[in-house]
Design a protein around this motif. Structure first.
Motif, short mmCIF file in Angstrom:
data_model
loop_
_atom_site.label_atom_id
_atom_site.label_comp_id
_atom_site.label_asym_id
_atom_site.label_seq_id
_atom_site.Cartn_x
_atom_site.Cartn_y
_atom_site.Cartn_z
N PHE A 138 -9.30 -1.16 9.00
CA PHE A 138 -8.26 -1.30 7.99
C PHE A 138 -7.08 -2.09 8.55
CE2 PHE A 138 -4.11 0.14 6.49
CZ PHE A 138 -4.21 -0.18 5.14
N SER A 139 -6.68 -1.81 9.80
CA SER A 139 -5.53 -2.48 10.40
C SER A 139 -5.76 -3.99 10.49
CB SER A 139 -5.25 -1.92 11.79
OG SER A 139 -4.87 -0.57 11.73
N PHE A 140 -6.95 -4.38 10.95
CA PHE A 140 -7.26 -5.80 11.04
C PHE A 140 -7.44 -6.41 9.65
CE2 PHE A 140 -8.11 -4.86 15.47
CZ PHE A 140 -7.68 -6.01 16.10
N GLY A 141 -8.02 -5.65 8.73
CA GLY A 141 -8.16 -6.12 7.36
C GLY A 141 -6.81 -6.35 6.70
N PHE A 142 -5.86 -5.45 6.96
CA PHE A 142 -4.50 -5.59 6.42
C PHE A 142 -3.84 -6.85 6.97
CE2 PHE A 142 0.11 -4.80 6.95
CZ PHE A 142 0.46 -4.56 5.63
N GLN A 143 -4.03 -7.08 8.27
CA GLN A 143 -3.46 -8.27 8.90
C GLN A 143 -4.06 -9.54 8.32
OE1 GLN A 143 -4.87 -10.53 11.34
NE2 GLN A 143 -2.95 -11.51 11.84
N ARG A 144 -5.39 -9.55 8.15
CA ARG A 144 -6.06 -10.72 7.60
C ARG A 144 -5.70 -10.92 6.13
NH1 ARG A 144 -6.18 -13.95 10.86
NH2 ARG A 144 -7.39 -15.23 9.44
N LEU A 267 -10.96 -9.96 -0.16
CA LEU A 267 -12.12 -9.32 0.47
C LEU A 267 -11.86 -8.87 1.90
CD1 LEU A 267 -14.95 -11.66 -0.88
CD2 LEU A 267 -14.52 -9.29 -1.53
N SER A 268 -10.68 -9.18 2.45
CA SER A 268 -10.41 -8.86 3.86
C SER A 268 -10.37 -7.36 4.13
CB SER A 268 -9.09 -9.50 4.30
OG SER A 268 -9.22 -10.89 4.42
N VAL A 269 -9.56 -6.62 3.36
CA VAL A 269 -9.47 -5.17 3.57
C VAL A 269 -10.80 -4.48 3.25
CG1 VAL A 269 -8.37 -3.04 2.81
CG2 VAL A 269 -6.97 -5.03 3.33
N GLY A 272 -13.06 -5.07 6.14
CA GLY A 272 -12.67 -4.29 7.30
C GLY A 272 -13.09 -2.84 7.18
N VAL A 273 -12.88 -2.27 5.98
CA VAL A 273 -13.29 -0.89 5.72
C VAL A 273 -14.81 -0.76 5.80
CG1 VAL A 273 -13.34 0.94 3.99
CG2 VAL A 273 -11.23 -0.39 4.34
N LEU A 274 -15.51 -1.78 5.26
CA LEU A 274 -16.98 -1.77 5.31
C LEU A 274 -17.46 -1.76 6.76
CD1 LEU A 274 -19.60 -1.92 3.63
CD2 LEU A 274 -19.47 -4.42 3.84
N SER A 275 -16.76 -2.50 7.64
CA SER A 275 -17.16 -2.52 9.05
C SER A 275 -16.91 -1.18 9.72
CB SER A 275 -16.42 -3.64 9.79
OG SER A 275 -15.08 -3.28 10.06
N ASP A 276 -15.91 -0.43 9.22
CA ASP A 276 -15.68 0.93 9.74
C ASP A 276 -16.85 1.84 9.39
OD1 ASP A 276 -13.19 0.42 10.89
OD2 ASP A 276 -12.09 0.89 9.05
N ARG A 277 -17.53 1.54 8.29
CA ARG A 277 -18.59 2.42 7.78
C ARG A 277 -19.99 2.01 8.23
NH1 ARG A 277 -16.61 3.53 1.47
NH2 ARG A 277 -14.65 4.57 2.03
N ILE A 278 -20.30 0.71 8.18
CA ILE A 278 -21.67 0.30 8.49
C ILE A 278 -21.78 -0.45 9.82
CG2 ILE A 278 -22.19 0.15 6.02
CD1 ILE A 278 -22.26 -2.91 6.34
N GLY A 279 -20.64 -0.70 10.49
CA GLY A 279 -20.68 -1.37 11.78
C GLY A 279 -20.21 -2.81 11.70
N ARG A 280 -19.58 -3.29 12.79
CA ARG A 280 -19.04 -4.65 12.82
C ARG A 280 -20.15 -5.70 12.78
NH1 ARG A 280 -14.63 -1.49 12.20
NH2 ARG A 280 -14.09 -0.37 14.11
N VAL A 281 -21.25 -5.44 13.52
CA VAL A 281 -22.31 -6.43 13.63
C VAL A 281 -22.96 -6.69 12.27
CG1 VAL A 281 -24.56 -6.93 14.67
CG2 VAL A 281 -22.75 -5.89 16.05
#
Length: 318
Positions: A138-144, A267-269, A272-281
């Motif tokens: 979320f933090s990186f998504g907010f920044q982006r 789509l940034s936030v 970012g939230v999606l990466s918290d749930r399903i993984g960055r990769v």
């Protein structure tokens, strides 16, 4: 009491760095939509020279990300390096109106690229240090998001200024816009200097010896994949020139770029939230699939509306 103050500083950093990114993106994307046209029509540069300049900028950005990241680790400082990076970019942009040929354009764009590369890694490290693990996406998504909202408004402001300065010669009109964008860039310096708080970090070493031992295992694999991807990644300046070759009017380029950045921002936030749930990769994989489809579309595009649709999809990749 001290823990509460540290927590407030951390939350404040996330917010302020978001607005730093906003004004940085605003400044950059006031310039980007008209820069290729300025190169070719005002300075009379060839498309090969445009590729050399912008390709060199991309290379310098990549190199400086590594160097600044190493230095910030070694000295345990982030804020000062971020400040220097944004200062370089601001100087490169505010002096752009003075450009009178390829050499000066090359030099100023490299200064901007050095600044962009210098601030990226320590800024991200500062965001990470100021974030909790469970909310880092979320933090990186907010920044982006704020970064890209600035990039959304930048081209719209440029389009408005193009109309406002319509009675001026093209050369003067472009230079006035570059000057305004450069002055906007200095807002980032003020925000960092006054409101960003350095986070405590450990100095890795007093020596600046480059340690290549990190290049192993999964990180080495990721590094190689990133290297291959970057090799195939062209400058966005060519996408603008491609749009012009398909028949997109010069006056609508900033609007298309704004739409692209709005797609990116919205789509940034969620990403970012999606990466918290399903993984960055997994999110990176999805993004690269979208990228491949988008570039194939630019290769096959024949009509102006194709460019509009492709830029919208391109925003989803980023």
């Amino acid at each position: 009491m001290e823990n509460r103050e540290e927590k407030n500083n951390e939350n404040n950093n996330i917010k302020v760095l978001g607005w730093v990114a906003f004004f940085g993106g605003l400044s950059q994307d006031m310039i980007v939509p008209i820069l290729p046209t300025f190169y070719t029509q005002i300075l009379g540069l060839s498309k090969e020279m445009v590729g050399l300049i912008e390709g060199s900028v991309t290379t310098v950005v990549s190199i400086m990300r590594i160097i600044s990241g190493i230095i910030s680790d070694k000295i345990g400082k982030r804020k000062s390096i971020v400040f220097i990076g944004y200062l370089f970019s601001a100087v490169g942009r505010v002096l752009l109106p003075l450009t009178n040929g390829a050499a000066m354009a090359f030099g100023l764009r490299l200064i901007d690229g050095i600044g962009k590369g210098t601030k990226d890694a320590p800024r991200d490290a500062l965001i990470a240090k100021s974030s909790k693990m469970k909310s880092m996406g979320f933090s990186f998504g907010f920044q982006r998001m704020l970064d890209t909202l600035g990039s959304f408004l930048g081209p719209l402001i440029t389009a408005g200024l193009m109309i406002l300065f319509a009675n001026y010669m093209d050369s003067i009109r472009y230079r006035l816009i570059f000057l305004i964008a450069g002055l906007v860039a200095f807002i980032t310096i003020i925000l960092i200097g006054l409101f960003v708080v350095e986070q405590k970090g450990e100095r890795v070493s007093s020596s600046f010896k480059l340690d290549l031992s990190v290049f192993k295992g999964k990180f080495l694999t990721f590094f190689v994949v990133m290297l291959v991807f970057t090799l195939g990644n062209s400058s966005d300046a060519f996408l603008i020139l491609r749009a012009r070759s398909v028949g997109v009017e010069e006056s609508t380029i900033p609007i298309i770029i704004a739409m692209f950045n709005l797609s990116y921002a919205l789509l940034s936030v969620p990403s970012g939230v999606l990466s918290d749930r399903i993984g960055r990769v997994n999110v990176i994989r999805l993004g690269w699939i979208i990228y491949a489809v988008t570039y194939l579309g630019f290769a096959l595009a024949k009509l102006p509306w194709h460019i509009w649709a492709l830029y919208l999809i391109y925003g989803a990749f980023l």
